[in-house]
Write an enzyme that holds these catalytic residues in place. Structure first.
Site, PDB file in Angstrom:
ATOM      1  N   ASP A 169      -1.454  -1.034   6.033  1.00 54.89           N
ATOM      2  CA  ASP A 169      -1.705  -0.576   7.402  1.00 54.89           C
ATOM      3  C   ASP A 169      -3.162  -0.242   7.692  1.00 54.89           C
ATOM      4  O   ASP A 169      -3.520   0.036   8.839  1.00 54.89           O
ATOM      5  CB  ASP A 169      -0.864   0.672   7.693  1.00 54.89           C
ATOM      6  CG  ASP A 169      -1.423   1.927   7.027  1.00 54.89           C
ATOM      7  OD1 ASP A 169      -1.945   1.804   5.891  1.00 54.89           O
ATOM      8  OD2 ASP A 169      -1.354   3.009   7.631  1.00 54.89           O
ATOM      9  N   ASP A 207      -6.931  -2.671   3.748  1.00 56.80           N
ATOM     10  CA  ASP A 207      -5.873  -3.602   3.359  1.00 56.80           C
ATOM     11  C   ASP A 207      -6.093  -4.996   3.955  1.00 56.80           C
ATOM     12  O   ASP A 207      -5.466  -5.964   3.519  1.00 56.80           O
ATOM     13  CB  ASP A 207      -4.497  -3.095   3.819  1.00 56.80           C
ATOM     14  CG  ASP A 207      -4.115  -1.786   3.158  1.00 56.80           C
ATOM     15  OD1 ASP A 207      -4.351  -1.651   1.946  1.00 56.80           O
ATOM     16  OD2 ASP A 207      -3.587  -0.897   3.845  1.00 56.80           O
ATOM     17  N   ASP A 238       0.863  -1.169   0.000  1.00 55.42           N
ATOM     18  CA  ASP A 238       0.000   0.000   0.000  1.00 55.42           C
ATOM     19  C   ASP A 238       0.911   1.234   0.000  1.00 55.42           C
ATOM     20  O   ASP A 238       2.115   1.119   0.264  1.00 55.42           O
ATOM     21  CB  ASP A 238      -0.884  -0.049   1.253  1.00 55.42           C
ATOM     22  CG  ASP A 238      -1.778   1.173   1.379  1.00 55.42           C
ATOM     23  OD1 ASP A 238      -2.324   1.611   0.346  1.00 55.42           O
ATOM     24  OD2 ASP A 238      -1.924   1.688   2.502  1.00 55.42           O
TER      25      ASP A 238
END
Length: 343
Positions: A231, A235, A32
């Site tokens: 995080d 996700d 990410d």
């Protein structure tokens, strides 16, 4: 759960031995952007009102929508509005539209804050700000349009700095043979600006939580072993789907619970250490299996008296017991060498 590294400063937690074993075989690392490659603490950089609005009013409307959100971008807008002493207002009828933005009512006006897709859905022509938005995105900033009662109200941009440790970590991961893919919900231009700076192998922008999960499945379907690092709440599905999920300890609890490895300080360098440890551990296990095989394949026949018919030699049981003990000592001593592994 097993903590790895030399003390807490290394900041890597391995939740189970299986995760460490799988990580040694990983081919692709999907990451990410916000909070993983970047600090996750964006700040307001630009506020450009449309005709009929001023900066204070623009920020006041945007902050009213975002005040109830815990998203880092929302917090940056609220903090920026407060720093500029924009009037504080409340919103109602708040609605978050996944991957596009938010809408709500502020002081009786219908306000929308989000990307070009949201404005298009609402029938708002933001053409006057389109070029400016592209320029800001090319600088690595996240640009968001603001509309009031179906008309343009302005453009807001925030920037999230890349973590100091990220460039070196990406370079080290490449050296360790990993293909790095970035999957983010940010606009394409913003994602490409960050990805090109870090020399990311593949960039996927404007990706939803479902899209990240689908990307993991696609790579696994190609026969690759995939790790996912993130995080946020969005996700979590991809972290759970990946062969190895890696969560930033500074992120959402649900992300940490979905992962097999946690980077306590959110430092991407922890992934480098985990990879090196995983490879060293698997190499050590293979060595120990070799030692055990040699000792047993040679020691057991000798202890059984295989030499007696030919040479009249019969080993004492004490010697045989000592040999077997030495096998265990050798395996343990070799395993302890992991403590000196350079991570």
């Amino acid at each position: 759960m097993v903590a790895t590294g030399r003390g807490a400063s290394e900041g890597v937690l391995i939740h189970d031995a299986e995760a460490l074993e799988r990580f040694a075989k990983v081919d692709v690392l999907i990451v990410d952007k916000t909070g993983t490659l970047t600090e996750g603490k964006p700040t307001l950089t630009d506020a450009e009102p449309a005709e009929g609005f001023d900066e204070a009013e623009l920020l006041s409307l945007a902050a009213a929508l975002e005040r109830g959100s815990e998203h880092p971008l929302a917090e940056a807008i609220v903090a920026g509005a407060e720093d500029k002493n924009a009037p504080k207002q409340d919103s109602s009828d708040f609605e978050a539209i996944t991957g596009k933005g938010v809408t709500g009512t502020v002081a009786g006006r219908q306000i929308a804050l989000g990307n070009a897709a949201l404005m298009q859905d609402l029938g708002v022509d933001m053409g006057a700000f389109a070029d400016r938005a592209k320029t800001l995105q090319a600088e690595g900033k996240t640009a968001m349009f603001v509309a009031a009662d179906g008309k343009p109200a302005g453009l807001i941009a925030v920037a999230d700095q890349i973590k100091e440790t990220t460039p070196d970590a990406i370079c080290a991961l490449h050296d360790l043979g990993l293909c790095i893919i970035m999957a983010t919900g940010d606009a394409k231009a913003t994602a490409e600006a960050v990805g090109q700076t870090l020399e990311i192998d593949e960039i996927h922008a404007e990706v939803s939580a479902e899209g990240k999960n689908a990307l993991v499945k696609k790579r696994k379907g190609e026969g690759l072993s995939v790790a996912m690092a993130g995080d946020g709440v969005n996700d979590a599905p991809a972290l759970g789907e990946a062969d190895v999920g890696i969560a930033m300890g500074t992120g959402a609890d649900v992300a940490v619970e979905s992962a097999g490895i946690t980077l306590v300080k959110g430092d991407l360098g922890g992934i480098v250490r985990a990879r090196r440890l995983a490879e060293a551990t698997m190499r050590n296990i293979r060595q120990n299996l070799f030692f055990a095989f040699i000792y047993n394949s040679a020691g057991v026949p000798l202890a059984a008296g295989i030499l007696y018919p030919f040479f009249g030699i019969l080993l004492s049981p004490i010697v045989a017991a000592a040999a077997m003990s030495l096998s265990s000592v050798s395996v343990i001593a070799n395993a302890l060498r992991l403590r000196g592994t350079k991570l």
